[in-house]
Design a protein around this motif. Structure first.
Motif, PDB file in Angstrom:
ATOM      1  N   LEU A  18       0.557  -1.264   0.052  1.00 19.22           N
ATOM      2  CA  LEU A  18      -0.035  -0.358  -0.721  1.00 19.22           C
ATOM      3  C   LEU A  18       0.796   0.817  -0.287  1.00 19.22           C
ATOM      4  O   LEU A  18       0.186   1.919  -1.228  1.00 19.22           O
ATOM      5  CB  LEU A  18      -0.683   0.154   1.078  1.00 19.22           C
ATOM      6  CG  LEU A  18      -2.595  -1.099   0.901  1.00 19.22           C
ATOM      7  CD1 LEU A  18      -2.799  -0.816   2.770  1.00 19.22           C
ATOM      8  CD2 LEU A  18      -2.708  -0.288  -0.328  1.00 19.22           C
ATOM      9  N   SER A  19       2.134   1.061   0.646  1.00 19.87           N
ATOM     10  CA  SER A  19       2.293   2.304   0.921  1.00 19.87           C
ATOM     11  C   SER A  19       2.620   2.763  -1.200  1.00 19.87           C
ATOM     12  O   SER A  19       3.590   3.222  -1.218  1.00 19.87           O
ATOM     13  CB  SER A  19       3.985   1.805   1.901  1.00 19.87           C
ATOM     14  OG  SER A  19       3.773   1.444   3.300  1.00 19.87           O
ATOM     15  N   GLY A  20       3.799   1.235  -1.546  1.00 16.84           N
ATOM     16  CA  GLY A  20       4.403   1.738  -2.415  1.00 16.84           C
ATOM     17  C   GLY A  20       2.462   2.208  -3.509  1.00 16.84           C
ATOM     18  O   GLY A  20       3.552   3.229  -4.114  1.00 16.84           O
ATOM     19  N   PHE A  21       1.680   1.716  -3.902  1.00 10.62           N
ATOM     20  CA  PHE A  21       0.874   2.148  -4.285  1.00 10.62           C
ATOM     21  C   PHE A  21       0.970   3.121  -4.389  1.00 10.62           C
ATOM     22  O   PHE A  21       0.443   4.237  -5.554  1.00 10.62           O
ATOM     23  CB  PHE A  21       0.234   0.717  -3.979  1.00 10.62           C
ATOM     24  CG  PHE A  21      -1.524   1.791  -4.590  1.00 10.62           C
ATOM     25  CD1 PHE A  21      -2.117   0.886  -6.083  1.00 10.62           C
ATOM     26  CD2 PHE A  21      -1.972   2.084  -4.181  1.00 10.62           C
ATOM     27  CE1 PHE A  21      -2.849   1.702  -6.618  1.00 10.62           C
ATOM     28  CE2 PHE A  21      -3.384   2.347  -4.498  1.00 10.62           C
ATOM     29  CZ  PHE A  21      -3.752   2.457  -5.569  1.00 10.62           C
TER      30      PHE A  21
ATOM     31  N   ALA B 262       0.679  -3.973  -6.202  1.00  9.04           N
ATOM     32  CA  ALA B 262       0.623  -2.090  -6.285  1.00  9.04           C
ATOM     33  C   ALA B 262       1.047  -1.600  -7.484  1.00  9.04           C
ATOM     34  O   ALA B 262       0.487  -1.394  -7.908  1.00  9.04           O
ATOM     35  CB  ALA B 262       1.660  -1.576  -5.197  1.00  9.04           C
ATOM     36  N   ALA B 263       1.986  -2.476  -7.955  1.00 10.55           N
ATOM     37  CA  ALA B 263       2.356  -1.861  -9.474  1.00 10.55           C
ATOM     38  C   ALA B 263       1.153  -2.287 -10.442  1.00 10.55           C
ATOM     39  O   ALA B 263       0.590  -0.942 -11.197  1.00 10.55           O
ATOM     40  CB  ALA B 263       3.940  -3.336 -10.465  1.00 10.55           C
ATOM     41  N   TRP B 264       0.453  -3.299 -10.710  1.00  7.16           N
ATOM     42  CA  TRP B 264      -0.300  -3.130 -11.562  1.00  7.16           C
ATOM     43  C   TRP B 264      -1.808  -2.873 -10.888  1.00  7.16           C
ATOM     44  O   TRP B 264      -2.728  -2.233 -12.194  1.00  7.16           O
ATOM     45  CB  TRP B 264      -0.857  -4.754 -11.222  1.00  7.16           C
ATOM     46  CG  TRP B 264      -0.563  -5.663 -12.072  1.00  7.16           C
ATOM     47  CD1 TRP B 264       0.622  -6.705 -12.199  1.00  7.16           C
ATOM     48  CD2 TRP B 264      -0.714  -5.582 -13.695  1.00  7.16           C
ATOM     49  NE1 TRP B 264       0.670  -7.120 -13.598  1.00  7.16           N
ATOM     50  CE2 TRP B 264       0.198  -6.669 -14.388  1.00  7.16           C
ATOM     51  CE3 TRP B 264      -0.885  -5.072 -14.594  1.00  7.16           C
ATOM     52  CZ2 TRP B 264       1.017  -7.309 -15.292  1.00  7.16           C
ATOM     53  CZ3 TRP B 264      -0.984  -5.151 -16.028  1.00  7.16           C
ATOM     54  CH2 TRP B 264      -0.168  -6.324 -16.073  1.00  7.16           C
TER      55      TRP B 264
ATOM     56  N   VAL C 203       9.324   2.092 -10.132  1.00  9.20           N
ATOM     57  CA  VAL C 203       8.504   1.122  -9.311  1.00  9.20           C
ATOM     58  C   VAL C 203       8.106  -0.100 -10.883  1.00  9.20           C
ATOM     59  O   VAL C 203       7.879  -1.233 -10.555  1.00  9.20           O
ATOM     60  CB  VAL C 203       7.236   1.992  -9.341  1.00  9.20           C
ATOM     61  CG1 VAL C 203       5.888   0.794  -9.083  1.00  9.20           C
ATOM     62  CG2 VAL C 203       7.493   2.568  -8.443  1.00  9.20           C
ATOM     63  N   PHE C 204       8.800   0.291 -11.624  1.00  7.68           N
ATOM     64  CA  PHE C 204       7.744  -0.600 -13.230  1.00  7.68           C
ATOM     65  C   PHE C 204       9.008  -1.209 -13.876  1.00  7.68           C
ATOM     66  O   PHE C 204       8.326  -2.613 -14.568  1.00  7.68           O
ATOM     67  CB  PHE C 204       6.644   0.080 -14.279  1.00  7.68           C
ATOM     68  CG  PHE C 204       6.037   0.625 -13.229  1.00  7.68           C
ATOM     69  CD1 PHE C 204       4.950  -0.135 -13.164  1.00  7.68           C
ATOM     70  CD2 PHE C 204       5.814   2.086 -12.933  1.00  7.68           C
ATOM     71  CE1 PHE C 204       3.727   0.224 -12.231  1.00  7.68           C
ATOM     72  CE2 PHE C 204       4.798   2.641 -12.415  1.00  7.68           C
ATOM     73  CZ  PHE C 204       3.407   2.169 -12.388  1.00  7.68           C
ATOM     74  N   PHE C 205      10.408  -0.577 -13.831  1.00 11.96           N
ATOM     75  CA  PHE C 205      11.103  -1.881 -14.284  1.00 11.96           C
ATOM     76  C   PHE C 205      12.200  -1.904 -14.202  1.00 11.96           C
ATOM     77  O   PHE C 205      12.840  -0.892 -12.606  1.00 11.96           O
ATOM     78  CB  PHE C 205      11.857  -0.659 -16.014  1.00 11.96           C
ATOM     79  CG  PHE C 205      10.593  -0.226 -16.828  1.00 11.96           C
ATOM     80  CD1 PHE C 205      10.055  -0.924 -17.592  1.00 11.96           C
ATOM     81  CD2 PHE C 205      10.170   0.997 -16.701  1.00 11.96           C
ATOM     82  CE1 PHE C 205       9.075  -0.494 -18.637  1.00 11.96           C
ATOM     83  CE2 PHE C 205       8.291   1.017 -17.465  1.00 11.96           C
ATOM     84  CZ  PHE C 205       8.666  -0.082 -18.106  1.00 11.96           C
ATOM     85  N   PRO C 206      12.677  -3.095 -14.119  1.00 15.98           N
ATOM     86  CA  PRO C 206      12.546  -4.527 -13.721  1.00 15.98           C
ATOM     87  C   PRO C 206      11.085  -4.287 -13.384  1.00 15.98           C
ATOM     88  O   PRO C 206      10.354  -3.859 -12.014  1.00 15.98           O
ATOM     89  CB  PRO C 206      13.199  -5.058 -13.356  1.00 15.98           C
ATOM     90  CG  PRO C 206      14.077  -4.740 -12.616  1.00 15.98           C
ATOM     91  CD  PRO C 206      13.615  -2.814 -12.687  1.00 15.98           C
ATOM     92  N   PHE C 207       9.858  -4.944 -14.155  1.00 14.26           N
ATOM     93  CA  PHE C 207       8.169  -5.323 -13.557  1.00 14.26           C
ATOM     94  C   PHE C 207       8.367  -6.386 -12.494  1.00 14.26           C
ATOM     95  O   PHE C 207       9.322  -6.775 -12.040  1.00 14.26           O
ATOM     96  CB  PHE C 207       6.947  -5.558 -14.131  1.00 14.26           C
ATOM     97  CG  PHE C 207       5.854  -5.214 -14.122  1.00 14.26           C
ATOM     98  CD1 PHE C 207       5.464  -4.483 -14.396  1.00 14.26           C
ATOM     99  CD2 PHE C 207       5.552  -5.899 -13.951  1.00 14.26           C
ATOM    100  CE1 PHE C 207       4.183  -4.046 -13.774  1.00 14.26           C
ATOM    101  CE2 PHE C 207       3.949  -6.050 -13.266  1.00 14.26           C
ATOM    102  CZ  PHE C 207       3.100  -4.880 -13.206  1.00 14.26           C
TER     103      PHE C 207
ATOM    104  N   ALA D 178       2.691   5.941  -2.793  1.00 13.21           N
ATOM    105  CA  ALA D 178       3.606   6.070  -3.327  1.00 13.21           C
ATOM    106  C   ALA D 178       4.077   7.298  -4.718  1.00 13.21           C
ATOM    107  O   ALA D 178       4.026   8.246  -5.214  1.00 13.21           O
ATOM    108  CB  ALA D 178       5.339   6.104  -2.558  1.00 13.21           C
ATOM    109  N   VAL D 179       3.221   5.874  -6.031  1.00 13.40           N
ATOM    110  CA  VAL D 179       3.628   6.326  -7.148  1.00 13.40           C
ATOM    111  C   VAL D 179       2.351   7.823  -7.278  1.00 13.40           C
ATOM    112  O   VAL D 179       2.894   9.098  -8.580  1.00 13.40           O
ATOM    113  CB  VAL D 179       3.141   5.434  -8.252  1.00 13.40           C
ATOM    114  CG1 VAL D 179       2.518   5.116  -9.486  1.00 13.40           C
ATOM    115  CG2 VAL D 179       4.204   4.006  -7.824  1.00 13.40           C
TER     116      VAL D 179
END
Length: 198
Positions: free
Chosen positions: A89-92, A156-158, A144-148, A94-95
């Motif tokens: 949730l923190s990573g999600f 979180a990335a999705w 966050v997305f590279f590398p996936f 942050a974006v």
């Protein structure tokens, strides 16, 4: 605990918890304000959700956000466990904070030109001054997305990708459907609403 000892660890935990609580309150406040503004303009939320209670609180929007938060937190916690859920949730989150900062920095020269009536020199300063922070935010978002990431970090990335696509679709839909005149009025508060918000 190893390097700071029990007292240092306790101080570190108190400072960290205080930061998380302060951040949570600030974000909850800003999300509620944004959702209220969207409801007021009949964007995504129905206009009826902009109604305020006697304390000036947009209680319908707040109820929706509360339910979404509880379902998200407990659902993710049950799926991957509390520690991993907190990290996801923190990573999600942050974006989106980084995207908001990028949008704010990018709109700064437009705001300066239109509202502050800045000249060319001052407008250029507003263009170039935030570039370092924009580069840092872009790097953070890209990382966050590279590398996936692999599962469960990929949740979180999705989630970020889905929300970004939805936001773009909603923005384009309302922009094209309502037109430039509607967009020019977005965010303007009437005198009646100003009195309600006091």
């Amino acid at each position: 605990g190893k390097f700071l000892g029990p007292i240092g660890l306790a101080i570190f935990l108190i400072i960290t918890l205080n930061s998380f609580i302060s951040n949570g309150i600030a974000e909850g406040n800003s999300f509620t304000r944004a959702a209220f503004a969207m409801a007021r303009e009949n964007i995504f939320y129905p206009k009826s959700f902009s109604s305020l209670n006697r304390y000036g609180t947009p209680y319908k929007v707040l109820a929706v956000q509360f339910l979404a938060t509880v379902i998200g937190i407990y659902g993710l916690g049950i799926l991957v466990g509390p520690f991993e859920a907190g990290a996801l949730l923190s990573g999600f989150n942050a974006v989106f904070l980084y995207i908001i900062h990028l949008l704010m920095n990018g709109s700064l020269p437009l705001y300066g030109k239109k509202t502050l009536h800045t000249g060319l020199k001052d407008t250029l300063i507003l263009v170039f001054a935030p570039m370092a922070s924009m580069a840092i935010y872009l790097f953070a978002i890209i990382s966050v997305f590279f590398p996936f990431p692999a599962y469960p970090t990929s949740i979180a990335a999705w989630g970020d990708i889905i929300v970004i696509v939805l936001a773009v679709v909603i923005g384009l839909t309302f922009g094209l459907r309502k037109g430039a005149q509607f967009l020019a009025q977005v965010g303007k508060v009437s005198s009646i609403e100003k009195n309600q918000l006091k």
